[in-house]
Design an enzyme around this catalytic site. Sequence first.
Site, mmCIF file in Angstrom:
data_model
loop_
_atom_site.group_PDB
_atom_site.id
_atom_site.type_symbol
_atom_site.label_atom_id
_atom_site.label_comp_id
_atom_site.label_asym_id
_atom_site.label_seq_id
_atom_site.Cartn_x
_atom_site.Cartn_y
_atom_site.Cartn_z
ATOM 1 N N PRO A 10 -10.497 36.380 16.527
ATOM 2 C CA PRO A 10 -9.412 36.304 15.547
ATOM 3 C C PRO A 10 -8.277 35.361 15.938
ATOM 4 O O PRO A 10 -7.893 35.286 17.104
ATOM 5 C CB PRO A 10 -8.913 37.749 15.463
ATOM 6 C CG PRO A 10 -9.407 38.412 16.698
ATOM 7 C CD PRO A 10 -10.691 37.739 17.051
ATOM 8 N N ASN A 11 -7.786 34.678 14.923
ATOM 9 C CA ASN A 11 -6.630 33.771 14.998
ATOM 10 C C ASN A 11 -6.936 32.428 15.658
ATOM 11 O O ASN A 11 -6.087 31.537 15.658
ATOM 12 C CB ASN A 11 -5.430 34.448 15.704
ATOM 13 C CG ASN A 11 -5.028 35.731 15.013
ATOM 14 O OD1 ASN A 11 -4.749 35.708 13.806
ATOM 15 N ND2 ASN A 11 -5.017 36.830 15.710
ATOM 16 N N ARG A 18 -0.920 27.444 16.197
ATOM 17 C CA ARG A 18 -0.468 28.757 16.645
ATOM 18 C C ARG A 18 0.064 28.683 18.076
ATOM 19 O O ARG A 18 -0.658 28.286 18.993
ATOM 20 C CB ARG A 18 -1.693 29.672 16.590
ATOM 21 C CG ARG A 18 -1.576 30.966 17.298
ATOM 22 C CD ARG A 18 -2.964 31.503 17.608
ATOM 23 N NE ARG A 18 -2.861 32.837 18.122
ATOM 24 C CZ ARG A 18 -3.779 33.413 18.873
ATOM 25 N NH1 ARG A 18 -4.893 32.788 19.178
ATOM 26 N NH2 ARG A 18 -3.602 34.627 19.311
ATOM 27 N N TYR A 23 -1.183 27.788 23.700
ATOM 28 C CA TYR A 23 -2.586 27.417 23.470
ATOM 29 C C TYR A 23 -2.814 25.912 23.323
ATOM 30 O O TYR A 23 -3.965 25.482 23.206
ATOM 31 C CB TYR A 23 -3.112 28.155 22.224
ATOM 32 C CG TYR A 23 -3.076 29.659 22.363
ATOM 33 C CD1 TYR A 23 -3.864 30.298 23.311
ATOM 34 C CD2 TYR A 23 -2.228 30.434 21.570
ATOM 35 C CE1 TYR A 23 -3.819 31.683 23.469
ATOM 36 C CE2 TYR A 23 -2.187 31.810 21.704
ATOM 37 C CZ TYR A 23 -2.980 32.428 22.650
ATOM 38 O OH TYR A 23 -2.939 33.793 22.812
ATOM 39 N N ASN A 74 -14.983 33.476 23.234
ATOM 40 C CA ASN A 74 -13.556 33.743 23.369
ATOM 41 C C ASN A 74 -13.270 34.868 22.382
ATOM 42 O O ASN A 74 -13.091 34.615 21.198
ATOM 43 C CB ASN A 74 -12.712 32.504 23.044
ATOM 44 C CG ASN A 74 -11.229 32.783 23.272
ATOM 45 O OD1 ASN A 74 -10.810 33.942 23.376
ATOM 46 N ND2 ASN A 74 -10.436 31.723 23.334
ATOM 47 N N ALA A 77 -8.075 38.553 20.711
ATOM 48 C CA ALA A 77 -7.444 39.876 20.894
ATOM 49 C C ALA A 77 -8.461 41.000 21.009
ATOM 50 O O ALA A 77 -8.165 42.048 21.607
ATOM 51 C CB ALA A 77 -6.476 40.149 19.747
ATOM 52 N N GLU A 98 -17.320 34.638 29.211
ATOM 53 C CA GLU A 98 -16.067 34.977 28.502
ATOM 54 C C GLU A 98 -15.052 33.903 28.850
ATOM 55 O O GLU A 98 -14.876 33.584 30.032
ATOM 56 C CB GLU A 98 -15.586 36.354 28.987
ATOM 57 C CG GLU A 98 -14.200 36.746 28.480
ATOM 58 C CD GLU A 98 -13.692 38.040 29.145
ATOM 59 O OE1 GLU A 98 -14.432 38.626 29.984
ATOM 60 O OE2 GLU A 98 -12.556 38.432 28.850
ATOM 61 N N HIS A 100 -11.023 32.337 28.050
ATOM 62 C CA HIS A 100 -9.691 32.396 27.434
ATOM 63 C C HIS A 100 -8.966 31.102 27.741
ATOM 64 O O HIS A 100 -8.995 30.633 28.890
ATOM 65 C CB HIS A 100 -8.891 33.585 27.982
ATOM 66 C CG HIS A 100 -9.567 34.880 27.743
ATOM 67 N ND1 HIS A 100 -9.584 35.485 26.509
ATOM 68 C CD2 HIS A 100 -10.309 35.657 28.565
ATOM 69 C CE1 HIS A 100 -10.306 36.587 26.582
ATOM 70 N NE2 HIS A 100 -10.767 36.711 27.818
ATOM 71 N N ARG A 107 0.250 36.904 31.534
ATOM 72 C CA ARG A 107 0.948 37.217 30.277
ATOM 73 C C ARG A 107 1.239 38.726 30.194
ATOM 74 O O ARG A 107 1.299 39.400 31.212
ATOM 75 C CB ARG A 107 0.105 36.694 29.112
ATOM 76 C CG ARG A 107 -0.087 35.165 29.184
ATOM 77 C CD ARG A 107 -0.915 34.656 28.026
ATOM 78 N NE ARG A 107 -0.248 34.927 26.756
ATOM 79 C CZ ARG A 107 -0.858 34.818 25.569
ATOM 80 N NH1 ARG A 107 -2.137 34.429 25.506
ATOM 81 N NH2 ARG A 107 -0.194 35.066 24.464
HETATM 82 C C1 DQA Z 1 -6.931 34.323 24.155
HETATM 83 C C2 DQA Z 1 -6.055 35.339 24.905
HETATM 84 C C3 DQA Z 1 -5.944 36.638 24.122
HETATM 85 O O1 DQA Z 1 -5.130 37.576 24.823
HETATM 86 C C4 DQA Z 1 -5.332 36.386 22.777
HETATM 87 O O2 DQA Z 1 -5.313 37.581 22.011
HETATM 88 C C5 DQA Z 1 -5.972 35.276 22.023
HETATM 89 C C6 DQA Z 1 -6.445 34.094 22.744
HETATM 90 C C7 DQA Z 1 -6.964 32.945 24.866
HETATM 91 O O3 DQA Z 1 -7.836 32.156 24.528
HETATM 92 O O4 DQA Z 1 -6.118 32.675 25.724
HETATM 93 O O5 DQA Z 1 -6.048 35.304 20.800
HETATM 94 O O6 DQA Z 1 -8.269 34.818 24.127
#
Ligand code: DQA
Length: 143
Positions: A10-11, A18, A23, A74, A77, A98, A100, A107
Amino acid sequence: MALITILNGPNLNLLGKREPHIYGHDTLEHVEALCTSRAEALGHEIRFLQSNAEHQLIDWIHEARDNSAAIVINPAAYTHTSIALRDALSAFDGPVAEIHISNVHAREEFRHHSYISAIADTVICGAGIAGYGFAIEAVSAKI
Ligand code: DQA
């Protein structure tokens, strides 16, 4: 040649717009281009997907059982909330990475725990979008 499924949670469709201080300014299209070229250099193909919906990500993981040699994910959240995503990934036989973009450990505390890390073969964070390329290299070495 193998197919690698690359999933974005998501997002991440908003990447580049964003919170760019966290990011960066690259978009998800940039990430896809990076993944395509890294996978091709290693002799692989990718299926690159993004969804804001947990059930859609789970359905794509189930599809990967039949069509993919590895998964790079990835989970965004859902990393910090989803036992369902973890269970789906546990049912996948190939290597799972995985990734990020940000260093989640530097964080907020709620980002320090991942439901996914314990069942992933590889965990990469804090390398920016370059982490996707490292993740592809890691799963490629295990295929
Ligand atoms: C994320 C880190 C997560 O905590 C966050 O909710 C994201 C992006 C990252 O790529 O750093 O949406 O996965």
